[in-house]
Design a protein around this motif. Structure first.
Motif, PDB file in Angstrom:
ATOM      1  N   GLN A 395       4.508   1.784  -1.153  1.00 41.97           N
ATOM      2  CA  GLN A 395       3.647   0.628  -1.406  1.00 41.97           C
ATOM      3  C   GLN A 395       3.770   0.091  -2.823  1.00 41.97           C
ATOM      4  O   GLN A 395       3.251  -0.988  -3.120  1.00 41.97           O
ATOM      5  CB  GLN A 395       2.185   1.003  -1.112  1.00 41.97           C
ATOM      6  CG  GLN A 395       1.968   1.405   0.330  1.00 41.97           C
ATOM      7  CD  GLN A 395       0.536   1.808   0.620  1.00 41.97           C
ATOM      8  OE1 GLN A 395      -0.415   1.193   0.144  1.00 41.97           O
ATOM      9  NE2 GLN A 395       0.368   2.863   1.409  1.00 41.97           N
ATOM     10  N   ASP A 396       4.422   0.827  -3.698  1.00 40.07           N
ATOM     11  CA  ASP A 396       4.647   0.396  -5.069  1.00 40.07           C
ATOM     12  C   ASP A 396       3.308  -0.017  -5.702  1.00 40.07           C
ATOM     13  O   ASP A 396       2.318   0.696  -5.566  1.00 40.07           O
ATOM     14  CB  ASP A 396       5.673  -0.740  -5.091  1.00 40.07           C
ATOM     15  CG  ASP A 396       6.406  -0.843  -6.430  1.00 40.07           C
ATOM     16  OD1 ASP A 396       6.486   0.168  -7.137  1.00 40.07           O
ATOM     17  OD2 ASP A 396       6.891  -1.940  -6.758  1.00 40.07           O
ATOM     18  N   SER A 397       3.233  -1.175  -6.348  1.00 42.15           N
ATOM     19  CA  SER A 397       2.006  -1.567  -7.048  1.00 42.15           C
ATOM     20  C   SER A 397       0.870  -1.937  -6.098  1.00 42.15           C
ATOM     21  O   SER A 397      -0.283  -2.038  -6.517  1.00 42.15           O
ATOM     22  CB  SER A 397       2.284  -2.755  -7.972  1.00 42.15           C
ATOM     23  OG  SER A 397       2.670  -3.894  -7.222  1.00 42.15           O
ATOM     24  N   SER A 398       1.169  -2.126  -4.807  1.00 42.77           N
ATOM     25  CA  SER A 398       0.131  -2.510  -3.849  1.00 42.77           C
ATOM     26  C   SER A 398      -0.721  -1.334  -3.398  1.00 42.77           C
ATOM     27  O   SER A 398      -1.696  -1.522  -2.670  1.00 42.77           O
ATOM     28  CB  SER A 398       0.767  -3.163  -2.614  1.00 42.77           C
ATOM     29  OG  SER A 398       1.415  -4.366  -2.961  1.00 42.77           O
ATOM     30  N   ILE A 399      -0.378  -0.126  -3.833  1.00 47.72           N
ATOM     31  CA  ILE A 399      -1.089   1.056  -3.358  1.00 47.72           C
ATOM     32  C   ILE A 399      -2.528   1.085  -3.850  1.00 47.72           C
ATOM     33  O   ILE A 399      -3.387   1.691  -3.210  1.00 47.72           O
ATOM     34  CB  ILE A 399      -0.347   2.337  -3.810  1.00 47.72           C
ATOM     35  CG1 ILE A 399      -0.887   3.566  -3.078  1.00 47.72           C
ATOM     36  CG2 ILE A 399      -0.458   2.539  -5.311  1.00 47.72           C
ATOM     37  CD1 ILE A 399      -0.089   4.827  -3.338  1.00 47.72           C
ATOM     38  N   PHE A 400      -2.846   0.383  -4.959  1.00 52.41           N
ATOM     39  CA  PHE A 400      -4.161   0.551  -5.570  1.00 52.41           C
ATOM     40  C   PHE A 400      -4.991  -0.735  -5.553  1.00 52.41           C
ATOM     41  O   PHE A 400      -5.811  -0.943  -4.657  1.00 52.41           O
ATOM     42  CB  PHE A 400      -3.981   1.084  -6.993  1.00 52.41           C
ATOM     43  CG  PHE A 400      -5.264   1.415  -7.702  1.00 52.41           C
ATOM     44  CD1 PHE A 400      -6.341   1.957  -7.012  1.00 52.41           C
ATOM     45  CD2 PHE A 400      -5.400   1.199  -9.059  1.00 52.41           C
ATOM     46  CE1 PHE A 400      -7.536   2.263  -7.664  1.00 52.41           C
ATOM     47  CE2 PHE A 400      -6.583   1.505  -9.723  1.00 52.41           C
ATOM     48  CZ  PHE A 400      -7.650   2.033  -9.020  1.00 52.41           C
TER      49      PHE A 400
END
Length: 595
Positions: A395-400
């Motif tokens: 998810q890269d930066s979309s994980i958070f």
């Protein structure tokens, strides 16, 4: 002059090609990494934005002779339009008649071309409708078998969204109280001198309501574990804080024997009346962590033997909320974990599945006049593991930040931060552990602070508990504007000498070499990030961000990363500097630092 015209036409040709996005310094970078930067001696120009009124550059007849051979010249009738009606009436009709005939032919062709696809579309829709109404391609008319609830492994990760066929029932009308936030605490990873007070004070200040104590682990000495569990509860009592057990069913002792469910019974009965035990509506909270169903039955082996009412929230790795909520195991709700091997779209579909199933369950409970089942969701800030398995995350930066903003709209009953201190999976919100850093100063978690992730959560927790969905700066609550960076210290595919691609983590293909920005501002603000180009010269990348909490990104640059926020002539957030991005690595590290 001729070169300028060619530059403009070619620029517009790749405006929509994601491989050639213009970074904020205006220099094209096809790979997104510093290694692909142009000659560092070249001055950095401002990026050129394409406006609709600039389209004349593509059709201006004065530019025709200057177009490069690879770009088609504009049609000749556009170039002659100015003198089209300058002749006599006869000449006009002679010119007009072929054009009118051409227009009529085009209209007829369009009408015929549209009619055929429309008829085919209607046929396809009828087939789709018959399938959704119970139609089957099985000659015997048997319904399709249910989908397995187990999540895909990294080797069989689905290429499209999971649960795309699940109806998305909005959470707008769902009203949940209390809305609580927990943090998953690894008891096996204790702070120096087993002094839990700093962690408790920090969590409480962030708005966290309780620690979910992960009881268990690998090669656990349960006598030692029980001793520290008792101390943990007592430390919580001293700080007027709460805790509950999260029973790790994957645990084994030094002999490899799996944990006994009787331990869950004994520990629950022991701490049920402890002053620090978290209770919801008078029932003590009990949760679990399990990668698969245990060999024993929760209802028969644990719940039936408890000496008090329980608010049981078992963990699941399933991506199918409808199957989970259809179970009857004596649970008051379910705890859905994050999935490092699902991409952001798939994870969002999983969250939608659990939210919709919870909403359906709540509606049914209201009709039956009984308590509704709850949904507890996990939230991780990052994921990277190199212990036995070597995993990154998809998810890269979309994980958070993007996921938590979506979760605010989905309205989970409880949010559990996973984790406070699991350093081996790089999911920690809490402070670094001095014991581990001293033991392994070169480990991928040893010096990389994540405390900024916890700071980001503070306004989110306030927003969540208020039942709101937009995270905005609340000056009355004492909140101040802020900006953070998080990034890896090396390119995703950089390896030390002597290693090859087999030493890269799984899912490395989903990681991008970017510096990620999390901004929390009152109104539109410019964020500037300083670094260095290949030649060591300072470069500044900038991006405009909207009000509230959001995540954005800039291209990589080498060296230390310094971030500041400005609005006009006002410095909104003073500069702060993080460690350097380098390419000369001594070991692979997929973890991030937060500045």
């Amino acid at each position: 002059m001729e070169t300028n015209q060619v530059y403009h036409v070619q620029s517009y040709a790749f405006l929509n090609d994601p491989r050639f996005e213009l970074p904020h310094d205006g220099v094209s970078n096809a790979s997104g990494s510093p290694g692909a930067s142009p000659n560092p001696s070249r001055p950095h120009s401002q990026s050129v934005s394409f406006r609709s009124e600039d389209a004349f550059l593509l059709s201006n007849p004065k530019n025709e002779s200057r177009l490069p051979m690879s770009v088609a010249a504009p049609p000749t009738f556009f170039q002659r339009s100015r003198s089209f009606f300058t002749g006599s009436r006869d000449r006009v009709f002679k010119r007009l008649f072929p054009l009118l005939a051409l227009v009529v032919l085009i209209i007829v062709a369009i009408a015929v071309g549209v009619a055929v696809p429309l008829s085919r579309s209607n046929e396809s829709q009828e087939l789709a409708d018959s399938g959704s109404n119970g139609g089957s391609h099985d000659p015997a008319g048997a319904p399709p078998s249910p989908t397995s609830p187990s999540p895909p492994s990294s080797s069989t990760r689905p290429s499209g969204p999971v649960n795309s066929d699940i109806p998305d029932i909005p959470s707008d009308a769902y009203h949940n109280e209390p809305r609580l936030v927990f943090a998953h605490y690894m008891l096996i990873t204790r702070p120096p001198n087993a002094n839990f007070t700093p962690d408790i004070i920090m969590a409480k200040a962030a708005g966290i309501d309780a620690f979910a104590i992960n009881y268990g682990g690998v090669n656990v000495d349960y006598d030692t574990e029980r001793t520290y569990l008792s101390q943990f509860y007592n430390y919580c009592t001293a700080q007027d804080f709460f805790a509950f057990l999260s029973f790790d069913t994957t645990s084994t002792d030094s002999s490899g024997t799996q944990i006994d469910p009787q331990q869950a019974v004994d520990l629950f009965n022991q701490y049920n009346d402890h002053p620090a035990q978290l209770k919801v509506n008078g029932s003590a909270v009990l949760s679990s962590f399990q990668t698969a169903d245990p060999s024993w039955n929760w209802q028969e082996s644990v719940l039936s033997k408890l000496n008090a009412s329980v608010h049981f929230l078992p963990h699941t790795l399933s991506t199918h909320g409808e199957q989970v909520f259809a179970q009857d195991i004596g649970a008051e709700g379910y705890f859905s974990w994050m999935h490092h091997d699902l991409n952001a779209t798939q994870e969002a579909a999983t969250d939608a599945s659990f939210a919709s199933s919870r909403n359906q369950s709540a509606a049914a409970a209201t009709r039956a006049d009984k308590p509704a089942q709850k949904w507890m969701v996990s939230l991780a800030p990052w994921f990277y593991k190199n212990l036995g398995a070597h995993w990154a995350q998809a998810q890269d930066s979309s994980i958070f930040i993007p996921r938590l903003k979506n979760l605010l709209r989905r309205k989970p009953d409880y949010i559990e931060l996973v984790t406070w201190n699991d350093f081996g999976e790089s999911t920690y919100f809490g402070p670094l552990n001095a014991n581990l850093t001293e033991m392994c100063p070169e480990c991928y978690y040893a010096h990389l602070e994540h405390g900024g992730f916890l700071d980001m959560m503070k306004p989110v927790i306030r927003t969540f508990k208020a039942g709101e969905t937009e995270v905005l700066v609340d000056e009355e609550a004492g909140e101040k504007e802020n900006v953070w960076l998080f990034y890896r210290l090396q390119p995703a595919r950089s390896l030390p000498k002597g290693q090859d691609s087999s030493d890269l983590p799984e899912l490395v293909q989903d990681l991008r070499d970017k510096v990620f920005i999390v901004s929390f501002v009152k109104q539109e603000t410019e964020i500037k990030v300083e670094g260095k180009d290949n030649g060591g010269k300072k470069i500044v990348r900038s991006v405009m961000v909207e009000r509230g909490l959001s995540v954005s990104e800039v291209d990589w640059a080498w060296g230390n990363q310094t971030v500041t926020a400005v609005r006009g002539d006002e410095v909104v957030v003073e500069p702060k500097t993080g460690p350097a991005i380098v390419d000369d690595v001594v070991g692979y590290n997929g973890n991030v630092v937060v500045v």
